[in-house]
Design a protein around this motif. Structure first.
Motif, PDB file in Angstrom:
ATOM      1  N   ARG A  62       0.772  -1.218  -0.156  1.00 40.03           N
ATOM      2  CA  ARG A  62       0.036  -0.071   0.131  1.00 40.03           C
ATOM      3  C   ARG A  62       0.896   1.304   0.012  1.00 40.03           C
ATOM      4  N   LEU A  63       1.887   1.237   0.813  1.00 39.24           N
ATOM      5  CA  LEU A  63       3.136   2.314   0.791  1.00 39.24           C
ATOM      6  C   LEU A  63       3.295   2.930  -0.332  1.00 39.24           C
ATOM      7  N   ARG A  64       4.001   1.717  -1.155  1.00 39.51           N
ATOM      8  CA  ARG A  64       4.538   1.589  -2.459  1.00 39.51           C
ATOM      9  C   ARG A  64       3.392   2.344  -3.591  1.00 39.51           C
TER      10      ARG A  64
ATOM     11  N   ALA B 277       1.165   9.033  -6.506  1.00 39.71           N
ATOM     12  CA  ALA B 277       1.440  10.562  -5.981  1.00 39.71           C
ATOM     13  C   ALA B 277       2.595  11.040  -6.700  1.00 39.71           C
ATOM     14  N   GLU B 278       3.551  10.260  -7.364  1.00 37.39           N
ATOM     15  CA  GLU B 278       4.676  10.669  -7.914  1.00 37.39           C
ATOM     16  C   GLU B 278       5.677  11.348  -6.957  1.00 37.39           C
ATOM     17  N   CYS B 279       5.614  10.462  -5.712  1.00 38.41           N
ATOM     18  CA  CYS B 279       6.345  11.028  -4.430  1.00 38.41           C
ATOM     19  C   CYS B 279       8.012  10.474  -4.478  1.00 38.41           C
ATOM     20  N   ALA B 280       9.044  11.218  -4.664  1.00 39.64           N
ATOM     21  CA  ALA B 280      10.235  10.932  -5.110  1.00 39.64           C
ATOM     22  C   ALA B 280      11.347  10.936  -3.762  1.00 39.64           C
ATOM     23  N   TRP B 281      10.443  11.529  -2.648  1.00 41.79           N
ATOM     24  CA  TRP B 281      11.375  11.714  -1.288  1.00 41.79           C
ATOM     25  C   TRP B 281      10.618  11.113  -0.083  1.00 41.79           C
ATOM     26  N   MET B 282      11.267  10.982   0.878  1.00 43.66           N
ATOM     27  CA  MET B 282      10.627  10.397   1.899  1.00 43.66           C
ATOM     28  C   MET B 282      11.459  10.756   3.192  1.00 43.66           C
TER      29      MET B 282
ATOM     30  N   ARG C  41      12.805   6.991  10.798  1.00 42.88           N
ATOM     31  CA  ARG C  41      13.102   5.673  10.598  1.00 42.88           C
ATOM     32  C   ARG C  41      13.804   5.189   9.282  1.00 42.88           C
ATOM     33  N   ALA C  42      14.789   5.901   9.007  1.00 46.61           N
ATOM     34  CA  ALA C  42      15.403   5.942   7.698  1.00 46.61           C
ATOM     35  C   ALA C  42      15.669   4.549   7.155  1.00 46.61           C
TER      36      ALA C  42
ATOM     37  N   GLY D 190      14.310   1.560  -3.062  1.00 43.31           N
ATOM     38  CA  GLY D 190      14.842   2.658  -4.033  1.00 43.31           C
ATOM     39  C   GLY D 190      13.734   3.441  -4.647  1.00 43.31           C
ATOM     40  N   GLY D 191      12.316   3.146  -4.579  1.00 41.02           N
ATOM     41  CA  GLY D 191      11.290   3.869  -4.962  1.00 41.02           C
ATOM     42  C   GLY D 191      11.473   5.468  -4.798  1.00 41.02           C
ATOM     43  N   CYS D 192      11.993   5.734  -3.620  1.00 41.77           N
ATOM     44  CA  CYS D 192      12.151   7.089  -2.991  1.00 41.77           C
ATOM     45  C   CYS D 192      13.433   7.283  -2.443  1.00 41.77           C
ATOM     46  N   ARG D 193      13.837   8.536  -2.549  1.00 42.37           N
ATOM     47  CA  ARG D 193      15.121   8.944  -1.661  1.00 42.37           C
ATOM     48  C   ARG D 193      14.725   9.256  -0.217  1.00 42.37           C
ATOM     49  N   VAL D 194      15.328   8.410   0.398  1.00 49.31           N
ATOM     50  CA  VAL D 194      14.749   8.773   1.914  1.00 49.31           C
ATOM     51  C   VAL D 194      15.769   9.549   2.557  1.00 49.31           C
TER      52      VAL D 194
END
Lengths: 548, 91
Positions: free
Chosen positions: A140-142, A148-153, A157-158, A167-171
């Motif tokens: 669900r998270l992914r 939402a085309e979300c590229a950063w998180m 809790r990195a 790898g889907g988002c830059r943490v």
């Protein structure tokens, strides 16, 4: 009041099978009585800074009251200056990592000063924050982040999220900034109509819808507030999960006024601690979801004794609990609020200052400031007493559902109402206006069911069950396991049998509206967002032995 | 109410301590069930976050504030474990 026939509005805007790209705005008008009551309730315009972004408005408070307390968390406090400087530092780091205006930035941070720093930092970059809950399943998270085309998180809790998002988002870890902070942020230009945040609501098709809210909508919610006193002396408890839009009110209702946002410092709500926090930090304004409000009233109402303004809403109220609260706390303190996420937290409010003995309903009231409401049926405005779909308009309306043009076009429609061009949000909720202009909630579109060809309003059955003296509250739904049937769940105040309740309903409703089973329960389970959990109830029904 | 002395067992059921009996009474009322044993699990019986709020409020009312942290309930939600945690906190 008989339920209206399905009132699609506006006519012709959303024909089955799709929305024509050049749909002409529908014209919505009504009888003189209908026009008069709508004109009266919709006189809500008040001046507010509609062209300034949230960080700009916050920075103005920080410049004016730098030493005022912005955030409290247990024994820890942050002044406006400290919060601003820390948010500047994080915003610069995010900008260096590539967060640009218009970016959607995931936020997974526990309720803490760092959470507030993060939200503000994302906004200072011109980004929109998308709060996520670490307890959501990976899939669900992914799905939500991708949609939402979300590229950063940004997260506290990195390592865990880096692994889970693969790898889907830059943490980006939320800690690690210069604790003294920076004087200025990244200097991004942030227009008031830019997106500020995204909250997800469950979608009927199974795919959650990301409701995208603009900076201006937040300002509209908190300035010139009719429903609660909000100013620099206000102290709001931040209790709601930030994935839930009540948090918008709790955080920005304080921080755009020079007031204090008091973060509830525990993971779990405990009523003794809730009372302690409210007293210790002298909380002046508190919002509780309907179900939590009812629980506090039942178990530990003294916890709320010193709170100046108590807001409650989110689902159909219990007259009994509102009456008990009014009895205990007196008039002038209790406010019943209503509003879908798509209209930025609150759309209407009703001060509960009196409840008559035989009240079956408590209104959801009149629109809050800079908000308009229309009750529409068959393409026309409804006169007082007539049931229609509640449509909302004004600066609180969401930009739409992120990346979902079709649901957006279906629910957000242009119309010309009483000769005025409006963008309407069709709530799917039904209601009717009283002669004095207060709105009464009258169930949801999907609460209307058909069984054996009979159209049934579930709210009508709960209304009758709730009138039984032994019933504290009730919930009625449809089971589709085997034959489609009505099933009721009753929380009793006194011993009562299923046969007694059935006889009570048989005396008041046509036979086809009497539920197949009426279970008694000591409570109604809740979903994580505080609504009655229909699926959990039905599971208990399906596990229950057959009646003898 | 908080003694750990076992009280007279019901036929066929293991004896409950008085703390366990007190918790069992709360569970019977919360869940609308007749039988509660020491091995029963709060969440398996249908408990959720809101029932937990009610349960903890009633425990604090009957015993003492802070006698049962919510974390304990979420970590080991068996009746016997919860009673033991309360007895330890009250000792």
């Amino acid at each position: 009041m008989p339920p209206s026939s399905r009132p699609p509005v506006p006519p012709g805007a959303a024909p089955p099978g799709g929305v024509p790209e050049t749909a002409r705005p529908a014209r919505i008008t009504g009888s003189p009585a209908a026009l008069a009551v709508h004109r009266d309730v919709n006189r809500t315009a008040v001046a507010y800074p509609r062209d300034r972004s949230v960080p700009e408005l916050f920075e103005a408070c920080a410049a004016r009251w730098p030493d005022a307390t912005a955030v409290v968390h247990g024994g820890l406090t942050l002044t406006y200056r400290e919060l601003d400087r820390r948010a500047n530092a994080l915003a610069r780091r995010l900008a260096e990592r590539g967060v640009k205006p218009g970016a959607v930035v995931g936020v997974c941070v526990a309720r803490s000063p760092e959470l507030i720093v993060t939200l503000l930092a994302v906004l200072k970059c011109g980004g929109a924050y998308l709060p996520v809950d670490a307890a959501w399943p990976d899939e669900r998270l992914r799905q939500l982040l991708t949609g939402a085309e979300c590229a950063w998180m940004v997260t506290d809790r990195a390592p865990e999220l880096a692994r889970r998002l693969s790898g889907g988002c830059r943490v980006v870890a939320v800690t690690g900034d210069d604790p003294a902070g920076r004087d200025t942020g990244p200097g991004a230009a942030v227009p008031a109509d830019a997106l500020a945040y995204v909250n997800f609501t469950s979608g009927s098709t199974g795919r959650p819808k990301g409701v995208a809210i603009r900076h201006r909508s937040i300002a509209r919610l908190v300035y010139g507030a009719r429903y609660a006193p909000l100013d620099r002396t206000s102290r709001l408890l931040q209790l709601a999960p930030v994935t839930f839009d009540a948090a918008t009110f709790e955080i920005w209702g304080a921080l755009l006024h020079g007031g204090t946002c008091v973060l509830y410092p525990h993971d779990f709500v405990r009523l003794s601690r809730l009372g302690q926090e409210l007293r210790r930090h002298r909380v002046t304004v508190l919002f509780l979801t309907t179900a939590l409000f009812n629980t506090v009233l039942d178990e530990a109402p003294d916890a709320l004794a010193e709170v100046g303004t108590l807001l409650t809403g989110g689902e159909t109220h219990s007259v009994r609990h509102l009456a008990a609260a009014l009895d205990r706390f007196g008039p002038g303190r209790l406010v019943h609020v209503y509003g879908p996420t798509e209209a930025t937290t609150f759309a209407t409010y009703h001060r509960v200052d009196s409840i008559s003995e035989d009240s079956a309903v408590v209104p959801i009231g009149r629109p809050i400031q800079n908000t308009r409401l229309y009750v529409v049926a068959g393409g026309e405005l409804c006169a007082p007493g007539a049931v229609g779909e509640i449509c909302l308009a004004g600066d609180g309306l969401a930009a739409g559902y992120l990346g979902m043009p079709e649901p957006t076009a279906e629910k957000f429609v242009d119309a010309v109402v009483d000769s005025v061009p409006e963008r309407l949000y069709r709530t799917g909720d039904f209601g009717y206006l009283l002669a004095d202009g207060r709105l009464v909630f009258h169930g949801r579109e999907d609460d209307q069911v058909k069984i054996n060809g009979f159209r049934i309003e579930l709210g009508e059955i709960t209304h009758q069950l709730d009138r039984h003296p032994a019933v504290r509250r009730s919930y009625v739904t449809v089971t589709t396991r085997g034959e489609k049937a009505l099933v009721a769940f009753v929380v009793p105040d006194a011993p009562v049998t299923e046969a007694e309740l059935r006889a009570h309903l048989r005396a008041r409703l046509p036979g086809y509206m009497v539920p197949h089973r009426i279970h008694t329960r000591d409570r109604l389970p809740l979903t994580p967002t505080g609504k009655t959990d229909r699926h959990a109830l039905l599971a208990t029904h399906e596990a229950a032995p057959r009646p003898c | 109410m908080t003694s750990q002395e076992p009280t007279a067992p019901e036929p066929g059921a293991p004896a409950l301590t008085s703390t366990e009996k007190a918790l069992a009474d709360i569970w019977r009322s919360l869940f609308g069930i007749d039988e509660v044993s020491a091995d029963d699990n709060f969440f398996a019986l249908g408990g959720n976050s809101l029932t937990a709020i009610r349960f903890l409020a009633r425990v604090e009312e009957q015993f003492a504030e802070d006698v049962l942290p919510p974390e304990t309930l979420y970590e080991d939600p068996r009746l016997a474990s919860l009673a033991q945690a309360i007895d330890t906190a009250m000792a």
